[in-house]
Design an enzyme around this catalytic site. Structure first.
Site, PDB file in Angstrom:
ATOM      1  CB  SER D  15      49.024  36.953  43.147  1.00  0.00           C
ATOM      2  OG  SER D  15      48.309  36.818  42.054  1.00  0.00           O
ATOM      3  CG  ASP D 191      40.948  39.995  40.183  1.00  0.00           C
ATOM      4  OD1 ASP D 191      40.591  38.696  40.183  1.00  0.00           O
ATOM      5  OD2 ASP D 191      42.100  40.285  40.677  1.00  0.00           O
ATOM      6  CG  HIS D 194      43.786  37.709  42.453  1.00  0.00           C
ATOM      7  ND1 HIS D 194      43.841  38.952  41.704  1.00  0.00           N
ATOM      8  CD2 HIS D 194      45.189  37.450  42.768  1.00  0.00           C
ATOM      9  CE1 HIS D 194      45.224  39.113  41.613  1.00  0.00           C
ATOM     10  NE2 HIS D 194      45.895  38.328  42.131  1.00  0.00           N
TER      11      HIS D 194
END
Lengths: 217, 217, 217, 217, 217, 217, 217, 217
Positions: D15, D191, D194
């Site tokens: 991601s 977090d 990211h």
């Protein structure tokens, strides 16, 4: 006017033709012809010659190049049995060379363009009464602009094929050039490609005039 | 053509005029004039007479009756200082009498209609060069249909005021009647009131012809 | 580098600055600075000089002209007490003259532009340590293009005021011109105004270089 | 700079690489490269070296582990024929062991990680000019934190393979550590995984510096 | 159990308390108490002591600091006339110092925190039977982590006020610490602040145990 | 407590079990277990016995009858290899007989119910350590209500099979009956079937008590 | 039939009357009367007695108690000048006592109910030709159910006021009881309050029969 | 009444029957029968004859012609095994001839209509107890209107087949004509085809009267 009673007129092309038409059919009630020049042409035909019963079909698809048209020619054109066929293609063939210069497999260079356009015209002639070829265009008044220059070259190819294959030719670039003498491109198309209502009317007028539309009727 | 350089042409009316125009301004980029006859008129003016710089404004509002126009006349018309003003109103004045027959305070009967329309015309004459009155219409070929019959009476009022107050008159009902000889109402407007592209082109052609638009230019 | 510890740097401008920033505040977590050059500048400052604690605020608003900036100057700039202030304005002042040529009250002509820009600069000098003036730009390589020509004139005004008022000048047009030697406009901005990531990086690099950013740090 | 004219640079990962890129292609107009470090790298390459025509492709997919990369390696990497290949993988391999400790089939332990990463590197070497290995990272300054500790072990594996297989190594953890001396993790990534714009810029700077990007150009 | 028949228990705090509760009321049908620890506490009270008719109200608001609580104290607490009052505040007071270090007016430092918390407690004592103070927490096992360290200091303030003002104290940090011996933070809260169902159950159990809830009933 | 280290506990049933769980997997981060009794059971297990590492999976599907469970038994239960299996089914088997009385093919009568439930229990015993059977319920205090009466009969079937097949039995109807002495059904479930948070807590407490959960831990 | 030519019939009540009616007006085209019993009554009146021109208005509002009706009586009833007025209120007055037993300020007990209902009836009599009082109902066949029992008491109040104030009474509970002999509540209303189409038809039939509707016409 | 205990009554047709029914099943809870005449018929049957347990199924599909019904007859009718079958088809068969006059392959002319309708009736007779044929209609009072005239011809075909094949006939046009004496079409259906609640009640009343429904029961 050149169109006759009960004839079917099919338009094919890219996003300038598509204009959010109904899919897959491209005809019917509720603005199925989209909101571009095809719809304007149809509206003038129906309102002025309602007795002729001309049937207009829109088979434009956004993003298409001539390579894409060829791939769907059997299903979207030949199987439709049109009496008249109008083709306007080439903008994306050129544009990708300028907005995505490094993604070369998306470019359709002029040799492939000419060869493919001629092929789909020739395949259609046996069953279609009349083919109209509209040149691609770029709403940029500077003839030395790189993309305008290239678009003009593609336009020349269309002119050449129209002559050789006995098609009606519509020089859309010339039609826009006339308006560009008084209006800046931004007043006709936000990105010099996708026309607003004024720009689509330029295209529709050019088409209607070419087929002998009687405005005074 | 009657319109001259740099003039401002303002259209006002109900949903047939509104057609999803930008609000509150009713002009500008990105289809701000909506998708009805106002946009078509503008597109033909800009594409054919770009040198004139005609400024078109759309102040139509869905659901309006002449009573509603009167309430917003100062702000939406007089404060805008148009050179030309085109009014098409009356469809909802009549329609509510037929689709909501028991909600009587929504009905605008013919006496109020005539009085109010005359009032807004007279208020506008001192500052507007030319006023165009377009009759309301009902896309129904049967002249004995009750709603058509009543709409024709309202149309007569418009004609009378146009004569008395020296306005340009556009008989939209007559324009539709001509097409209805060959096309059934459902092919022009799903509810006999809201025109599709063909129907809006009928209106736009009538307007453009009335102001001496030169199609051959 | 010119920026010092704990200073507050405020950017103001139009949609090129705005880029979907958080409103009304224009700073904070979750991409509050938008996704344009302001965010890139901030990200390089924070990642390279985390010890300085520079506070960046974005007060750009889409569609603004210098007239709009003036109207909100007290609240959005002076009340914010920035140490540094960067202004990039003028694109809409020019653009409306080309995409909406007949809606003249939306045009901000060059005299008003100069007068207003000077006024907001002068009002800010007493309380702001350093003012940066970024010229407006048009991503069009043809210097004779009408809109490019006019944008260059507005750029000259910015240059003039920067000299007179002792501001840091950033010539964004020059920065884009360098890239346009190898890339066609469509590869940087679909409408020659709103940059893609590459275009915003051109702006951010010009800004960072002007304030003495140390890339090697 | 190490990249040469007309080369194709493909990024793959999870991601952090994906960042809402266009799918399935991962290149083209309208922010197709997503909004993370890949887009930043591309924007700096295009704006600084437009004459090179570097083609950047993003093939990151959210949630991927090295096991997932292996499954799509033929289609998403080898069939794309990149000249340069950059791999950053391992965060999810580790993370699932901490956020879903009891769902063991989702964990990719270090032996499998090493073996699989080596396999995809070796499979790529015959056709790729240069491979870049970016270590996975955890934006946590405490080296004794359990997840940071494990991430460091996975980072060591990447370092080992880079050495053995002659790849360019980018130690992203080291790059973040430098910033973490002055900024708390919450200012870089909500977090700790990211990154926000600042965090992605840390990654992009590390990449650009490693390939010899000339900031002064 | 300490709660008695027909008493009203009001919870106030930040997003950990809020959890998407109904607004403005914070009580009623259809999950009006949100989906966090308040709802769990209520569900255990209603299902175990249905004969007591305890009325639970949730007045948590996301993003609040003690400064925000003070601003709405009259309306959201005193005007509600609760018999019991539970306050858990302080996480945002601390967090903004770490995720937005340069936006200093958003920081609530420890002196203001202590003074304000004491003030709202003292204002409530005359009309509330019993006040419960829950410490703020940070789901981070490393006591030397900067944000955990600061949160512990704020927790000490809560403990001090609870002692001085004779409130029930709940040490939520201690409750989480116990679980953190076996579970990594990511298994309880993605950002170490907003608990998942397991984390909210830790809070609810701590509350219920503190008020003498009889699990065996 | 009966559950042991590293065991996997799978719940299956209808909408009361489903509660918007993640699909198809039914476990993982971000409230994947839904928001009903399964999530509460899991949250208490994880927060109280984090050292055991119990893995909870939710395979409930809204609208299911025992006939539907049977159809997906291999894939959704046996292939999952659970150590513990909890089944609560039968509400829809009964309900359809009352809300859609004339659509008989949707009814699962008591013979089919018993036969099918026994079959899935017997198929599971060879590989599952322990099976829990929860009776279906109807949150209606009147035992002579027709649907309550029938639900009680289905509950008796569950009890019978639990005895014969050596399963743990949980009489959910009895658990609700206790609360219904003080609360009207509308305070627990708007339609007497889908529990609110209080109702789900009744179910979770019954389950946890049955497996020897130590509340004092 | 009791209704006479050109009369206006206004319905007021709670969600059973509201049924998603148009707001604020509650009459007009496009299902403005909602989709409950009011719409059914209107449809039968218009289709059977089109010559009478009865005007039906729906002023129901979801969640209302008699206390809420009183608060909006002047604006929503008296100012509307109805000839007929039909009131059905009381379900929420009772329901809140059962689904939110501890939120006592939402309960409307029987004394307030009687007093308020009598007051709004008496206020209306001077100007309204005929008032219809419909009892509240609960679609529960068990007369000893606590909520049914209380609803019956409220129904008795309605009956008493109807007698004293000379209103037409419609016993809706009796109408439902007849159907409940053959259908279980779940087949008429999912929560025993909000009827499906069958349930609304029960109400509409009761109303139409009470006003002497001639089904054979 | 003609319908008997436990019989299944299936309606099929076009959008007038469909009315947003549940698909594919067309029966069940939550308004699965749509919001047109089928739902009204069902609601009156269930509320008046709950003891009969009539099962109503709606298989209408918007836009269908008789040609479309034929194509799905086996699956949507015969496989459903209805005891009663009601068919209302033909509006689109006619309408397309008027709103899309040039798209001839969408027209179903009267010969094909008769032949196909007879075929599906005959195929159904062996297994269906009773077939009801409802004529298509056009809510236009002028019998000389072209579309009304044609619709009447299609209605005659239905009448003829009903006689020959011994079906119950419902003349819906006659039912609407009665109401049209007092109401203008716009008060019943905005496009003279899709009825509002009043119009659907006309259809439902005609159906219920034809099957001997006892309104006084």
């Amino acid at each position: 006017m050149l169109l006759e009673k009960d004839q079917k007129l099919l338009f094919i092309g890219d996003s300038v033709t598509d204009c959010d038409r109904a899919k897959p059919e491209g005809e019917g009630v509720f603005q199925a012809l989209g909101n571009g020049y095809v719809s304007i042409v149809d509206a003038f035909l129906q309102s002025t010659y309602p007795e002729l019963g001309i049937r207009v079909v829109n088979k434009g698809t956004s993003g298409n190049t001539v390579r894409d048209l060829h791939a769907r020619w059997q299903e979207d054109v030949l199987d439709q049995n049109p009496d008249w066929l109008s083709i306007m293609i080439g903008i994306n063939d050129v544009w990708r060379q300028f907005d995505s210069p490094f993604i070369k497999h998306q470019h359709v260079y002029i040799e492939e363009y000419e060869e493919t356009l001629r092929k789909i015209v020739q395949e259609s002639k046996p069953t279609v009464n009349q083919i109209v070829l509209m040149t691609p265009f770029y709403i940029e008044p500077n003839e030395e602009d790189l993309m305008r220059e290239k678009m003009d070259q593609y336009g020349k190819v269309v002119e050449k094929i129209a002559n050789e294959e006995d098609c009606l030719l519509i020089n859309t670039q010339a039609a826009f050039n006339k308006v560009l003498k008084n209006l800046y491109p931004a007043a006709i198309a936000w990105d010099r490609v996708h026309p607003n209502a004024t720009g689509h009317t330029v295209l529709a007028k050019a088409f209607l005039n070419r087929i002998g539309f009687n405005w005074a009727k």
